[in-house]
Design a protein around this motif. Structure first.
Motif, short mmCIF file in Angstrom:
data_model
loop_
_atom_site.label_atom_id
_atom_site.label_comp_id
_atom_site.label_asym_id
_atom_site.label_seq_id
_atom_site.Cartn_x
_atom_site.Cartn_y
_atom_site.Cartn_z
N PRO A 116 0.79 -1.24 0.00
CA PRO A 116 0.00 0.00 0.00
C PRO A 116 0.82 1.29 0.00
O PRO A 116 0.37 2.30 0.48
CB PRO A 116 -0.84 -0.13 1.27
CG PRO A 116 -0.03 -1.00 2.16
CD PRO A 116 0.71 -1.94 1.26
N ARG A 117 2.00 1.27 -0.58
CA ARG A 117 2.76 2.52 -0.70
C ARG A 117 2.10 3.38 -1.77
O ARG A 117 1.11 2.98 -2.35
CB ARG A 117 4.22 2.23 -1.02
CG ARG A 117 4.45 1.45 -2.29
CD ARG A 117 5.89 0.96 -2.40
NE ARG A 117 6.15 0.38 -3.69
CZ ARG A 117 5.82 -0.82 -4.08
NH1 ARG A 117 5.18 -1.61 -3.24
NH2 ARG A 117 6.10 -1.27 -5.27
N ASN A 118 2.62 4.49 -2.04
CA ASN A 118 1.99 5.47 -2.93
C ASN A 118 2.10 5.03 -4.40
O ASN A 118 2.88 5.58 -5.17
CB ASN A 118 2.63 6.84 -2.73
CG ASN A 118 1.87 7.93 -3.42
OD1 ASN A 118 0.72 7.74 -3.79
ND2 ASN A 118 2.51 9.06 -3.59
N ILE A 119 1.29 4.07 -4.80
CA ILE A 119 1.24 3.59 -6.18
C ILE A 119 -0.17 3.81 -6.70
O ILE A 119 -1.13 3.41 -6.08
CB ILE A 119 1.58 2.09 -6.28
CG1 ILE A 119 3.00 1.83 -5.83
CG2 ILE A 119 1.36 1.58 -7.70
CD1 ILE A 119 3.37 0.37 -5.80
N SER A 120 -0.25 4.43 -7.85
CA SER A 120 -1.56 4.66 -8.46
C SER A 120 -2.08 3.36 -9.07
O SER A 120 -1.32 2.59 -9.64
CB SER A 120 -1.46 5.72 -9.55
OG SER A 120 -2.72 5.89 -10.16
N ILE A 121 -3.38 3.14 -8.94
CA ILE A 121 -3.96 1.96 -9.58
C ILE A 121 -4.32 2.27 -11.02
O ILE A 121 -4.76 1.41 -11.76
CB ILE A 121 -5.20 1.44 -8.82
CG1 ILE A 121 -6.30 2.50 -8.75
CG2 ILE A 121 -4.81 0.92 -7.47
CD1 ILE A 121 -7.60 1.98 -8.17
N TYR A 122 -4.10 3.52 -11.45
CA TYR A 122 -4.41 3.94 -12.80
C TYR A 122 -3.13 4.07 -13.61
O TYR A 122 -2.09 4.46 -13.09
CB TYR A 122 -5.12 5.31 -12.80
CG TYR A 122 -6.37 5.32 -12.00
CD1 TYR A 122 -7.51 4.67 -12.44
CD2 TYR A 122 -6.42 5.98 -10.78
CE1 TYR A 122 -8.67 4.68 -11.70
CE2 TYR A 122 -7.59 6.00 -10.03
CZ TYR A 122 -8.70 5.34 -10.51
OH TYR A 122 -9.85 5.34 -9.76
N THR A 123 -3.21 3.80 -14.90
CA THR A 123 -2.09 4.08 -15.78
C THR A 123 -2.02 5.59 -15.96
O THR A 123 -2.96 6.32 -15.64
CB THR A 123 -2.26 3.41 -17.15
OG1 THR A 123 -3.39 3.97 -17.81
CG2 THR A 123 -2.39 1.91 -17.03
N GLU A 124 -0.95 6.06 -16.52
CA GLU A 124 -0.79 7.50 -16.73
C GLU A 124 -1.89 8.04 -17.64
O GLU A 124 -2.47 9.10 -17.37
CB GLU A 124 0.58 7.78 -17.34
CG GLU A 124 0.90 9.25 -17.45
CD GLU A 124 2.31 9.50 -17.96
OE1 GLU A 124 2.51 10.57 -18.55
OE2 GLU A 124 3.19 8.66 -17.75
N SER A 125 -2.22 7.31 -18.69
CA SER A 125 -3.26 7.79 -19.61
C SER A 125 -4.64 7.76 -18.95
O SER A 125 -5.46 8.65 -19.19
CB SER A 125 -3.28 6.97 -20.90
OG SER A 125 -3.58 5.62 -20.65
N GLU A 126 -4.91 6.76 -18.10
CA GLU A 126 -6.18 6.70 -17.38
C GLU A 126 -6.30 7.87 -16.42
O GLU A 126 -7.36 8.48 -16.28
CB GLU A 126 -6.33 5.39 -16.63
CG GLU A 126 -6.52 4.18 -17.51
CD GLU A 126 -6.38 2.87 -16.77
OE1 GLU A 126 -6.90 1.87 -17.30
OE2 GLU A 126 -5.77 2.82 -15.68
N GLU A 127 -5.19 8.18 -15.74
CA GLU A 127 -5.21 9.28 -14.79
C GLU A 127 -5.41 10.62 -15.50
O GLU A 127 -6.19 11.47 -15.05
CB GLU A 127 -3.91 9.31 -13.98
CG GLU A 127 -4.00 10.20 -12.78
CD GLU A 127 -2.98 9.89 -11.71
OE1 GLU A 127 -2.79 10.77 -10.87
OE2 GLU A 127 -2.39 8.81 -11.71
#
Length: 45
Positions: A20-31
């Motif tokens: 649970p570290r600071n990782i986005s569950i979205y890809t860059e394009s999704e974000e």
């Protein structure tokens, strides 16, 4: 979501659960798409 996109999203979500570290569950394009959608709708980020 269907197919490979759904599979990749689930894999990223499960990885985030395990680490649970600071990782986005979205890809860059999704974000980027999400941020654009929020701006266009007038919703605060």
């Amino acid at each position: 979501m269907h197919g490979e996109a759904a599979k990749a999203f689930i894999e990223r979500a499960e990885e985030r659960e395990r680490n649970p570290r600071n990782i986005s569950i979205y890809t860059e394009s999704e974000e980027k798409a999400f941020v654009q959608m929020m701006k266009e709708s007038g919703m605060p980020l």
